[in-house]
Write a protein that holds these residues in place. Structure first.
Motif, short mmCIF file in Angstrom:
data_model
loop_
_atom_site.label_atom_id
_atom_site.label_comp_id
_atom_site.label_asym_id
_atom_site.label_seq_id
_atom_site.Cartn_x
_atom_site.Cartn_y
_atom_site.Cartn_z
N ASP A 534 -8.02 8.61 3.93
CA ASP A 534 -9.26 9.34 3.68
C ASP A 534 -10.21 8.58 2.75
OD1 ASP A 534 -6.76 11.10 3.84
OD2 ASP A 534 -8.33 12.49 4.48
N HIS A 535 -9.65 7.84 1.79
CA HIS A 535 -10.51 7.18 0.81
C HIS A 535 -10.09 5.75 0.48
CE1 HIS A 535 -7.22 8.42 -1.82
NE2 HIS A 535 -7.67 7.59 -2.71
N ASN A 536 -9.01 5.27 1.04
CA ASN A 536 -8.58 3.90 0.74
C ASN A 536 -9.06 2.91 1.79
OD1 ASN A 536 -7.20 4.26 -1.72
ND2 ASN A 536 -5.48 5.18 -0.65
N GLY A 537 -8.54 3.01 2.97
CA GLY A 537 -9.03 2.15 4.03
C GLY A 537 -8.09 1.05 4.43
N TYR A 538 -8.67 0.04 5.08
CA TYR A 538 -7.90 -1.00 5.75
C TYR A 538 -6.98 -1.76 4.78
CZ TYR A 538 -7.24 -4.49 9.48
OH TYR A 538 -6.74 -5.31 10.45
N THR A 539 -7.44 -1.92 3.53
CA THR A 539 -6.64 -2.67 2.55
C THR A 539 -5.31 -1.99 2.26
OG1 THR A 539 -7.71 -1.50 0.72
CG2 THR A 539 -8.67 -3.61 1.41
N HIS A 540 -5.25 -0.68 2.45
CA HIS A 540 -4.06 0.09 2.10
C HIS A 540 -3.17 0.35 3.32
CE1 HIS A 540 -6.12 0.58 -1.64
NE2 HIS A 540 -5.23 1.41 -2.13
N GLN A 541 -3.28 -0.49 4.34
CA GLN A 541 -2.51 -0.28 5.56
C GLN A 541 -1.62 -1.49 5.83
OE1 GLN A 541 -5.31 0.49 8.72
NE2 GLN A 541 -6.53 1.82 7.41
N ASP A 542 -0.32 -1.28 5.72
CA ASP A 542 0.62 -2.33 6.11
C ASP A 542 2.04 -1.77 6.06
OD1 ASP A 542 2.17 -4.52 6.60
OD2 ASP A 542 1.04 -5.87 5.32
N PRO A 543 2.58 -1.39 7.20
CA PRO A 543 3.96 -0.90 7.24
C PRO A 543 4.98 -2.01 7.45
CG PRO A 543 2.96 -0.57 9.38
CD PRO A 543 1.91 -1.24 8.51
N GLY A 544 4.58 -3.27 7.22
CA GLY A 544 5.41 -4.41 7.57
C GLY A 544 6.62 -4.64 6.70
N PHE A 545 6.76 -3.90 5.59
CA PHE A 545 7.97 -4.06 4.77
C PHE A 545 9.22 -3.76 5.59
CE2 PHE A 545 11.01 -2.70 1.40
CZ PHE A 545 10.97 -3.83 0.61
N LEU A 546 9.08 -2.82 6.53
CA LEU A 546 10.22 -2.49 7.38
C LEU A 546 10.62 -3.68 8.24
CD1 LEU A 546 9.22 1.12 8.50
CD2 LEU A 546 10.85 0.46 6.72
N ASP A 547 9.64 -4.37 8.81
CA ASP A 547 9.93 -5.56 9.61
C ASP A 547 10.64 -6.60 8.77
OD1 ASP A 547 7.87 -5.44 12.31
OD2 ASP A 547 7.39 -4.17 10.60
N HIS A 548 10.16 -6.75 7.55
CA HIS A 548 10.73 -7.74 6.64
C HIS A 548 12.18 -7.42 6.34
CE1 HIS A 548 11.01 -10.53 3.30
NE2 HIS A 548 11.26 -9.55 2.46
N ILE A 549 12.46 -6.18 6.00
CA ILE A 549 13.82 -5.78 5.64
C ILE A 549 14.75 -5.85 6.85
CG2 ILE A 549 15.22 -3.80 4.92
CD1 ILE A 549 13.84 -5.20 2.62
N ALA A 550 14.21 -5.56 8.03
CA ALA A 550 15.04 -5.52 9.23
C ALA A 550 15.70 -6.85 9.53
CB ALA A 550 14.21 -5.08 10.43
N ASN A 551 15.12 -7.94 9.03
CA ASN A 551 15.65 -9.26 9.33
C ASN A 551 16.71 -9.73 8.34
OD1 ASN A 551 14.08 -10.08 11.68
ND2 ASN A 551 12.32 -9.92 10.33
N LYS A 552 17.00 -8.91 7.32
CA LYS A 552 18.00 -9.32 6.33
C LYS A 552 19.41 -8.98 6.83
CE LYS A 552 14.61 -10.79 4.45
NZ LYS A 552 14.36 -12.20 4.75
#
Length: 793
Positions: A534-552
């Motif tokens: 609602d008030h943050n925007g594109y900078t506050h969007q990144d669910p990629g931590f899951l991708d990162h952890i999945a490879n460990k």
């Protein structure tokens, strides 16, 4: 008086200085030997090329300075009867820690094959940075280590984490001057604003200015003395300078500096504890300026080595056998091993007595093997914090409810003081409101009457706006036998991707070492997620931590996406009890729909994945389609899509599958949580279309399921679309919304014919209506805002 308190409190005698110098020579000799020698460990025979490793791999530049510090730590441990650990911050030089733990006996106790004799020394030399041997860093295999310098910048953060709630512990940290240029380390100097001299221990940083990185000078080594002094005074430290290259002079200066620092620490703590005075003091730190590669070869191939960047790795390459072998022999003999070790290869008794005894040894301190000290938390029954649920009608804020459970963990463990929250200025933003009923934020800088929930000795560590620092503190806290978790915005947890990876690697190795006892898991809670902007925007969007952890490594990492409050409580309770994992939980902090009562939630989370029979209508029959979801927002949109499909196409047999434990999707051959093929097929069928709404990037689901029988799967997730907009429009822009899910379901059901075509047109009309509505009114459609779950009309 302890057996370690055997040095009289008086100025050092010349005899003691000479013994310390000899001990240092022994450590330097063993460190150099690890780089080069396969055989002839005591140089009893003429040195030949067949006794030299074929590939010389390792580092020398930081090693002599770290050996120097170790010797002086040994002395003050004995003189002041200290409980001390030593952290090595420089990126390389693990041979120094192996050498010193070998000299003090710890290494041979843990690894009896590396015995304290000539044969054991030979094996120690060979194994270093050698195939089937040990790494060149202060790795988990190295006794006494809780900080592996493979990635620079976290030594001081780990040290502060280690001493929080450890009032008698001193964490001495060797900080490399190259390391000091990293962002995390530069920020770490501010950690003294969070140290309570009454309830916490002390950190003694020793900045080793050896002048060079791999091939460049270091910044601190090329600025004036006054500027360095001003820098550290400005950061709230009292710097003590020890500078030079003459060994005996430096030993005297260093001993005086260490005595002053320890006595200053003890004075600060005595005053604070006697007078209940938690005000921030000026803690001492040491600036140790020594040549890089100190005591090593001065010149090789006509180029300066000692005191230059060329000492960083191996000082002598051995590429010119005849010439280089002579130089190596001269270098090793300069330490006079025949004076330091007896005929059997054991350190002579008068030097061995310089090391502390038992657990006072740096390599044997239990704080450096935190599982030895770990005590389980007292935990309330998470079920009592659950909420009553009318599925798809009840709304609640998951993180607010979790806060009540965490609040009572603080209360139950008030005396043991072994639990803290860590996160960068986000505990309130992440809706952990209720924890502040029991605890305050830790703050030891200036306090103002207008401050909110700040206190000396608070246990909520969110007063520093640095993901690196909060993560490092938590890791140090866990590695020394305590419990906690890290809560952060989902997008900015990426700042510590590499830290999470390094910790996962640490745990992976520890799982193979029987002497490393399990520690509490590193728990992440990711909130402020991608789907509410609602008030943050594109900078506050990144669910990629899951991708990162999945490879460990599969035996270390776990990922949970609870769809509602009761599931979040169940998942968190599981994670906070676990050991030796990296757990990632993605949770909602906004008002969101609730789906399962507590009994259902416990069963669902225990299994990690399951059919929601109350939302499905395929009971006893093959479904026409599987509607799968993982995450709070995907679950909402899937359930809304199911209501549309059931209203419009009541004859359609729909199975709803919800995933909490993301690794359930992976094969049980790859991950211990994974479903067998038979179990997976029982849920997802072997060939029916699966419309999967996922919290993160769609590719992760494809990666986890690419070997499954049923490849008839369409995954909807985050597509890097959307900025400041309504919650539902974020879903529309990424095609995870109910209307797009319905369209995709129909496209996978060609048997619907024209009935499907008309419903697709209806969904397209809804998408146009949605765009026009938010552009005019700035909020989502009423039917979206007020939607509730219902069975088929």
């Amino acid at each position: 008086m302890s057996e370690n308190t055997c040095l009289e409190k008086q100025p050092l005698s010349q005899e003691m200085l000479e013994k310390m110098n000899a001990y240092w020579r022994a450590a330097n000799y063993l460190s150099a030997g690890q780089l080069y020698l396969l055989d002839n460990p005591l140089l009893k025979e003429p040195l030949t090329m067949d006794q030299i490793k074929k590939k010389i791999v390792g580092h020398w530049g930081t090693v002599p300075g770290q050996n120097f510090v170790y010797v002086h730590c040994n002395r003050v441990i004995k003189r002041y009867d200290l409980d001390m650990i030593l952290l090595s911050g420089p990126g390389h030089g693990g041979n120094f820690m192996i050498a010193n733990t070998y000299l003090e006996g710890t290494y041979s106790e843990i690894y009896p094959n590396i015995s304290q004799d000539e044969e054991g020394m030979k094996k120690m030399f060979k194994q270093f940075s050698f195939p089937c041997g040990v790494p060149s860093h202060c790795a988990p295999e190295t006794p006494g280590s809780i900080n592996e310098g493979g990635e620079l910048g976290y030594s001081i953060a780990h040290a502060f984490g280690a001493v929080f709630d450890n009032p008698d512990l001193i964490a001495t940290v060797v900080v490399g001057d190259g390391e000091a240029e990293t962002g995390p380390l530069a920020t770490s100097w501010q950690s003294n604003k969070f140290l309570n001299p009454i309830t916490d221990g002390a950190v003694l940083p020793i900045l080793n200015l050896n002048g060079y990185k791999i091939s460049n000078p270091t910044i601190f080594s090329r600025i004036p003395h006054e500027e360095i002094e001003s820098f550290f005074i400005g950061c709230g430290w009292e710097p003590i300078f020890v500078e030079g290259d003459d060994p005996m002079t430096m030993h005297k200066l260093m001993a005086e500096a260490m005595d002053y620092a320890i006595e200053k620490i003890k004075s600060i703590q005595e005053n604070a504890r006697k007078n209940n005075d938690p005000e921030r003091p000026k803690w001492p730190m040491i600036v140790l300026r020594t040549p890089k590669g100190w005591t090593g070869p001065k010149v090789v191939d006509g180029q300066q080595i000692e005191g230059s960047f060329r000492a960083h790795q191996v000082p002598i390459s051995m590429e010119k056998p005849e010439e280089h072998l002579k130089l190596l022999k001269e270098w090793l003999e300069s330490y006079h091993p025949e004076e330091l070790f007896d005929e059997n290869g054991r350190l002579i008794p008068e030097l061995a007595e310089l090391a502390p005894k038992g657990n006072a040894r740096l390599g044997a301190n239990p704080h450096a093997n935190g599982g030895l000290l770990l005590k389980d938390l007292r935990l309330p029954d998470f079920r009592t914090y659950g909420i009553d649920v009318d599925p798809g009608k009840t709304k609640a804020q998951d993180m607010i409810e979790l806060g009540g459970y965490i609040r009572d963990i603080f209360t139950l463990n008030k005396e043991s003081k072994n639990f803290r929250i860590f996160g960068p200025d986000e505990s309130m933003s992440n809706r952990l409101y209720k924890v502040f009923e029991a605890e305050n934020r830790d703050w030891n800088a200036e306090l103002l009457p207008t401050d909110d929930c700040l206190a000396r000795g608070g246990r909520i560590m969110d007063g520093m706006l640095s993901e690196h620092m909060c993560e490092g503190w938590l890791e140090g806290y866990l590695l020394t036998g305590r419990h906690g978790f890290f809560a952060s915005y989902e997008a900015f947890i990426r700042v510590v991707d590499s830290m999470a990876a390094q910790h996962a690697k640490w745990l992976k190795v520890c799982n193979q070492l029987t002497w490393r006892r399990p520690i509490a898991s590193l728990n992440f809670i990711l909130t402020s997620n991608v789907w509410q902007q609602d008030h943050n925007g594109y900078t506050h969007q990144d669910p990629g931590f899951l991708d990162h952890i999945a490879n460990k490594k599969a035996d270390v990492v776990r990922m949970y996406l609870p769809p509602d409050t009761n599931c979040l409580l169940s998942c968190f309770d599981h994670c906070i009890k676990s050991k030796n994992y990296v757990n990632a939980i993605v949770a909602s902090k906004h008002p969101s729909y609730q789906w399962l009562n507590m009994e259902q939630a416990v069963k669902h989370c225990t299994q990690g994945v399951g059919i929601w029979d109350w939302a499905s209508n395929d009971g006893g029959e093959e479904p026409d389609i599987v509607m799968a979801c993982c995450g709070d927002t995907p679950t909402l949109e899937t359930m809304a899509a199911v209501t549309i499909l059931r209203d419009e196409l009541p004859e359609l047999k729909i199975r709803v599958v919800n995933v909490v434990d993301l690794f359930k999707l992976e094969s049980n051959h790859k991950h211990p949580h994974g479903l067998s093929d038979a179990e997976y097929n029982a849920l997802f069928t072997t060939d029916k279309p699966v419309i999967f709404a996922f919290h993160g990037y769609p590719t992760l689901i494809h990666e986890l399921t690419y070997r499954r029988d049923n490849q008839n799967m369409s995954v909807h997730g985050y597509q890097e679309e959307g900025t400041i907009t309504t919650p539902f429009d974020m879903r529309v822009q990424n095609e995870i919304d109910r209307f797009n899910l319905v369209k995709d379901a129909i496209m996978h059901l060609p048997q619907l014919g024209n009935r499907g075509s008309y419903l697709i047109q209806k969904m397209n009309d809804k998408l146009v209506e949605h765009k026009q509505y938010i552009a005019e009114y700035g909020q989502d459609l009423e039917e979206v805002r007020d939607w509730q779950w219902h069975t088929a009309k």
